[in-house]
Write an enzyme that holds these catalytic residues in place. Structure first.
Site, PDB file in Angstrom:
ATOM      1  CB  ALA A  76      25.114 -18.675 -38.105  1.00  0.00           C
ATOM      2  CE1 TYR A 142      26.918 -23.144 -41.040  1.00  0.00           C
ATOM      3  CE2 TYR A 142      27.869 -25.313 -41.397  1.00  0.00           C
ATOM      4  CZ  TYR A 142      27.463 -24.313 -40.540  1.00  0.00           C
ATOM      5  OH  TYR A 142      27.622 -24.474 -39.185  1.00  0.00           O
ATOM      6  CG  PHE A 170      33.870 -32.300 -35.469  1.00  0.00           C
ATOM      7  CD1 PHE A 170      34.658 -31.198 -35.137  1.00  0.00           C
ATOM      8  CD2 PHE A 170      34.322 -33.122 -36.479  1.00  0.00           C
ATOM      9  CE1 PHE A 170      35.877 -30.929 -35.791  1.00  0.00           C
ATOM     10  CE2 PHE A 170      35.537 -32.881 -37.139  1.00  0.00           C
ATOM     11  CZ  PHE A 170      36.306 -31.787 -36.794  1.00  0.00           C
ATOM     12  CG  ASN A 171      27.930 -34.278 -36.742  1.00  0.00           C
ATOM     13  OD1 ASN A 171      29.040 -34.011 -37.189  1.00  0.00           O
ATOM     14  ND2 ASN A 171      26.932 -34.615 -37.517  1.00  0.00           N
ATOM     15  CG  LEU A 191      21.896 -40.297 -37.748  1.00  0.00           C
ATOM     16  CD1 LEU A 191      20.937 -40.815 -38.821  1.00  0.00           C
ATOM     17  CD2 LEU A 191      23.284 -40.917 -37.935  1.00  0.00           C
ATOM     18  CG  PHE A 209      21.414 -39.540 -47.354  1.00  0.00           C
ATOM     19  CD1 PHE A 209      20.411 -39.637 -48.310  1.00  0.00           C
ATOM     20  CD2 PHE A 209      21.181 -38.763 -46.230  1.00  0.00           C
ATOM     21  CE1 PHE A 209      19.198 -38.976 -48.152  1.00  0.00           C
ATOM     22  CE2 PHE A 209      19.977 -38.092 -46.064  1.00  0.00           C
ATOM     23  CZ  PHE A 209      18.983 -38.204 -47.020  1.00  0.00           C
TER      24      PHE A 209
HETATM   25  N1  LIG Z   1      24.259 -27.996 -34.339  1.00  0.00           N
HETATM   26  C1  LIG Z   1      25.428 -28.411 -34.836  1.00  0.00           C
HETATM   27  O1  LIG Z   1      25.722 -29.614 -34.907  1.00  0.00           O
HETATM   28  C2  LIG Z   1      26.453 -27.413 -35.310  1.00  0.00           C
HETATM   29  C3  LIG Z   1      27.657 -27.871 -35.866  1.00  0.00           C
HETATM   30  C4  LIG Z   1      28.616 -26.943 -36.286  1.00  0.00           C
HETATM   31  C5  LIG Z   1      28.374 -25.589 -36.121  1.00  0.00           C
HETATM   32  N2  LIG Z   1      27.200 -25.157 -35.602  1.00  0.00           N
HETATM   33  C6  LIG Z   1      26.966 -23.714 -35.454  1.00  0.00           C
HETATM   34  O2  LIG Z   1      26.531 -23.470 -34.145  1.00  0.00           O
HETATM   35  C7  LIG Z   1      25.589 -22.402 -34.118  1.00  0.00           C
HETATM   36  C8  LIG Z   1      24.341 -22.860 -33.412  1.00  0.00           C
HETATM   37  O3  LIG Z   1      23.803 -24.002 -34.068  1.00  0.00           O
HETATM   38  P1  LIG Z   1      22.386 -24.572 -33.621  1.00  0.00           P
HETATM   39  O4  LIG Z   1      22.312 -25.981 -34.069  1.00  0.00           O
HETATM   40  O5  LIG Z   1      22.153 -24.244 -32.202  1.00  0.00           O
HETATM   41  O6  LIG Z   1      21.436 -23.704 -34.565  1.00  0.00           O
HETATM   42  P2  LIG Z   1      19.961 -23.173 -34.265  1.00  0.00           P
HETATM   43  O7  LIG Z   1      19.357 -22.861 -35.593  1.00  0.00           O
HETATM   44  O8  LIG Z   1      19.241 -24.095 -33.348  1.00  0.00           O
HETATM   45  O9  LIG Z   1      20.217 -21.817 -33.476  1.00  0.00           O
HETATM   46  C9  LIG Z   1      20.533 -20.611 -34.104  1.00  0.00           C
HETATM   47  C10 LIG Z   1      19.778 -19.523 -33.377  1.00  0.00           C
HETATM   48  O10 LIG Z   1      20.127 -18.268 -33.969  1.00  0.00           O
HETATM   49  C11 LIG Z   1      18.946 -17.556 -34.293  1.00  0.00           C
HETATM   50  N3  LIG Z   1      19.269 -16.758 -35.473  1.00  0.00           N
HETATM   51  C12 LIG Z   1      19.557 -17.213 -36.723  1.00  0.00           C
HETATM   52  N4  LIG Z   1      19.851 -16.180 -37.528  1.00  0.00           N
HETATM   53  C13 LIG Z   1      19.749 -15.054 -36.767  1.00  0.00           C
HETATM   54  C14 LIG Z   1      19.958 -13.672 -37.017  1.00  0.00           C
HETATM   55  N5  LIG Z   1      20.328 -13.231 -38.223  1.00  0.00           N
HETATM   56  N6  LIG Z   1      19.787 -12.802 -36.000  1.00  0.00           N
HETATM   57  C15 LIG Z   1      19.433 -13.233 -34.765  1.00  0.00           C
HETATM   58  N7  LIG Z   1      19.225 -14.518 -34.472  1.00  0.00           N
HETATM   59  C16 LIG Z   1      19.388 -15.415 -35.468  1.00  0.00           C
HETATM   60  C17 LIG Z   1      17.864 -18.592 -34.522  1.00  0.00           C
HETATM   61  O11 LIG Z   1      16.556 -18.084 -34.296  1.00  0.00           O
HETATM   62  C18 LIG Z   1      18.253 -19.658 -33.515  1.00  0.00           C
HETATM   63  O12 LIG Z   1      17.665 -19.420 -32.250  1.00  0.00           O
HETATM   64  C19 LIG Z   1      25.384 -21.988 -35.559  1.00  0.00           C
HETATM   65  O13 LIG Z   1      26.210 -20.857 -35.810  1.00  0.00           O
HETATM   66  C20 LIG Z   1      25.873 -23.184 -36.351  1.00  0.00           C
HETATM   67  O14 LIG Z   1      26.365 -22.810 -37.617  1.00  0.00           O
HETATM   68  C21 LIG Z   1      26.235 -26.044 -35.192  1.00  0.00           C
END
Ligand SMILES: NC(=O)c1ccc[n+]([C@@H]2O[C@H](COP(=O)([O-])OP(=O)(O)OC[C@H]3O[C@@H](n4cnc5c(N)ncnc54)[C@H](O)[C@@H]3O)[C@@H](O)[C@H]2O)c1
Length: 329
Positions: A76, A142, A170-171, A191, A209
């Protein structure tokens, strides 16, 4: 051994979940366009189909590597700030991704789906810790895009019989305790890696912030959940999908302020974190902490890395061993 499709498996949370699946002896196919993820983050043993999850042909190529016991959908767009500059892109691409994968799952008879959802669903919550039944009122495009994805899951169940888990993270923080994976975002907005980078001198001094929030030390409070605990939660909810769909808030259940995070990074790294205080950032609630008791009670999950210093230590160990991340910078 079962086979799983992990979209976004080359990303931060996805790669840690791939490790957890492989550690359990499962077989994994990853669909990732590598737009944000890293080939080097993919553990040996996971097969990669390089492509977009909103591209029906790429998704079909991934499903040709099945059959899959379940889909874990991490892929995503996920930058809150960017989503307020390109709201339609966020709504379009995140919904298009989940619906394309759900269509293929229905076609191939895959009836279990786990969605990476987010605390951003709750916007400015009126009570903290936040339970699952708190009002859903995203304050960013988002968050709205993920709410729409959750709604798509309900239709996939009603029409196609696909049971789903929506996990509102969460985070996410920290790194694989064995050092096999870590956090490398570009841009980095989180962070803990920013504070560690500031301490190590590999990133600029940190800007905090806002120091005038209605919290004990004036800085924002967030719930940091270790990425390996997040990964484990995915494995724990899968058996529930034999019976029903679920929605869980997924956090540590404890909030830490920005100042507490800085103090933890200073303690773990044994270096000061150069920082200054700037104005509040639009859209930041004072406190976001998960009520995670339902996930604990119903899925038998509990965090292994509950203490902030432990979380920071795993992150620091990875950053120290990989000063350039996976090699991008
Ligand atoms: N990291 C956090 O704290 C957090 C918190 C809440 C929700 N999330 C959700 O968890 C998921 C993973 O987060 P993350 O931090 O690992 O993100 P990230 O950006 O590290 O990983 C996302 C992965 O998806 C791939 N990707 C993105 N768009 C794509 C598409 N259209 N087709 C194929 N691959 C695609 C990217 O290349 C990447 O490898 C996300 O959906 C994010 O919204 C993350």
């Amino acid at each position: 051994m079962a086979r799983y499709l992990v979209t976004g498996g080359a990303g931060y949370v996805g790669s840690h979940t791939v490790l957890a699946l492989l550690d359990r002896g499962e077989s994994v196919v990853v669909l990732d366009d590598l737009s944000k993820g890293h080939r080097a983050a993919l553990p040996a043993g996971a097969a990669l189909v390089e492509g977009r999850c909103d591209d029906a042909e790429a998704v079909a190529a991934a499903f040709a590597r099945g059959p899959f016991e379940a889909v874990l959908h991490f892929a995503a767009l996920s930058l809150v700030g960017e989503s307020m500059q390109q709201p339609m892109r966020y709504l379009r691409e995140n919904l298009s991704g989940v619906t394309t994968v759900l269509d293929a799952a229905a076609k191939h008879g895959c009836r279990k789906f786990v969605l990476s959802s987010t605390a951003a669903l709750f916007g400015f919550p009126d009570r903290v810790p936040i339970p699952e039944d708190a009002p859903l009122a995203p304050a960013s495009a988002y968050g709205e895009s993920k709410l729409i994805c959750e709604r798509a899951l309900a239709w996939a169940e009603q029409v196609h019989g696909i049971r789903s888990a929506a996990l509102r993270y969460f985070n996410a923080a920290g790194a694989d305790p064995a050092g096999r994976a870590g956090e490398d975002h570009d841009p980095e907005t989180h962070l803990i890696p920013l504070a560690i980078g500031a301490a190590l001198g590999s990133r600029p001094p940190l800007t905090v912030f806002g120091a005038d929030y209605d919290t004990p030390d004036g800085t924002c409070i967030r719930d940091y959940v270790h990425v390996s605990d997040l990964a484990e939660a995915h494995l724990r909810v899968l058996p529930l999908l034999d019976q029903r769909s679920v929605r869980f808030n997924l956090g540590n259940g404890t909030g830490y302020s920005v100042k507490q995070v800085i103090a933890a990074v200073e303690a773990v790294t044994d270096r000061p974190v150069p920082h200054s205080f700037g104005p509040r950032r639009a859209g930041d609630p004072a406190a976001l902490v998960a009520a995670s008791d339902r996930l604990r009670a119903e899925a038998g999950w509990s965090p292994r890395f509950a203490a902030l210093e432990e979380i920071v230590r795993t992150a620091f160990n990875w950053h120290r061993a990989h000063p350039g991340g996976y090699g991008g910078r």
